[in-house]
Design a protein around this motif. Sequence first.
Motif, PDB file in Angstrom:
ATOM      1  N   LYS A 104      41.901  36.458  50.022  1.00 55.85           N
ATOM      2  CA  LYS A 104      41.512  36.167  48.979  1.00 55.85           C
ATOM      3  C   LYS A 104      40.380  35.170  49.247  1.00 55.85           C
ATOM      4  CE  LYS A 104      42.830  35.249  44.311  1.00 55.85           C
ATOM      5  NZ  LYS A 104      44.219  34.994  43.371  1.00 55.85           N
ATOM      6  N   ASP A 117      40.224  40.275  47.755  1.00 57.35           N
ATOM      7  CA  ASP A 117      39.498  39.790  46.599  1.00 57.35           C
ATOM      8  C   ASP A 117      38.812  38.825  46.648  1.00 57.35           C
ATOM      9  OD1 ASP A 117      41.379  41.659  45.437  1.00 57.35           O
ATOM     10  OD2 ASP A 117      42.876  40.124  44.675  1.00 57.35           O
ATOM     11  N   GLY A 129      38.248  45.491  47.921  1.00 57.15           N
ATOM     12  CA  GLY A 129      38.766  44.759  46.919  1.00 57.15           C
ATOM     13  C   GLY A 129      38.209  44.657  45.770  1.00 57.15           C
ATOM     14  N   SER A 130      38.671  43.738  44.982  1.00 50.21           N
ATOM     15  CA  SER A 130      38.073  43.539  43.708  1.00 50.21           C
ATOM     16  C   SER A 130      37.097  42.337  43.874  1.00 50.21           C
ATOM     17  CB  SER A 130      39.363  42.894  42.743  1.00 50.21           C
ATOM     18  OG  SER A 130      39.630  41.616  43.017  1.00 50.21           O
TER      19      SER A 130
END
Length: 163
Positions: free
Chosen positions: A32, A48, A65-66
Amino acid sequence: MVTNTGKDMGSAKSPRQGQVNTLAAGCTLTGKVSFIGPTMLSGRIDGDVACDGLIIIEAGGVIDGSLTAGSIVVHGALNGAVEARESIEVGPAGRLSGSGYTPTLKVDAGAHVDASLVVSATRSVAHINRSASVPDLSNVSPLTPARAEAGEPAQDALPAVNG
């Protein structure tokens, strides 16, 4: 190489005007990741990503990923759920796949977009709920008509029309 030309990457302050976060070509981040201020991505991120402003995925740059950002410009590849508060632009060699939301979308000739996007000034509650729980239908077979017994029409068959 990851750089932030701002003074302190750990602070919640925005970088000064003219300063940009960068992830150089050949670099890979996994997990992340959050950026404060404008960001140029030439490397790869598997995970993300959140950016409070503009993020530019340069040719050769990849996000798997987002991605949530203010504005998104794609000249490389973006694969995953995407949400832009202001706009998404896909350049001539850009690739966008996945799903998401943006108020405005610009797709240049030669771009590749394989995505389910809601492009609207406001994001509806139905879209928020749908993106939160999309059922997996990959193992569902298509419906087939009932097979008739030898010489007998199927019960749901329509009568012949003479005309």
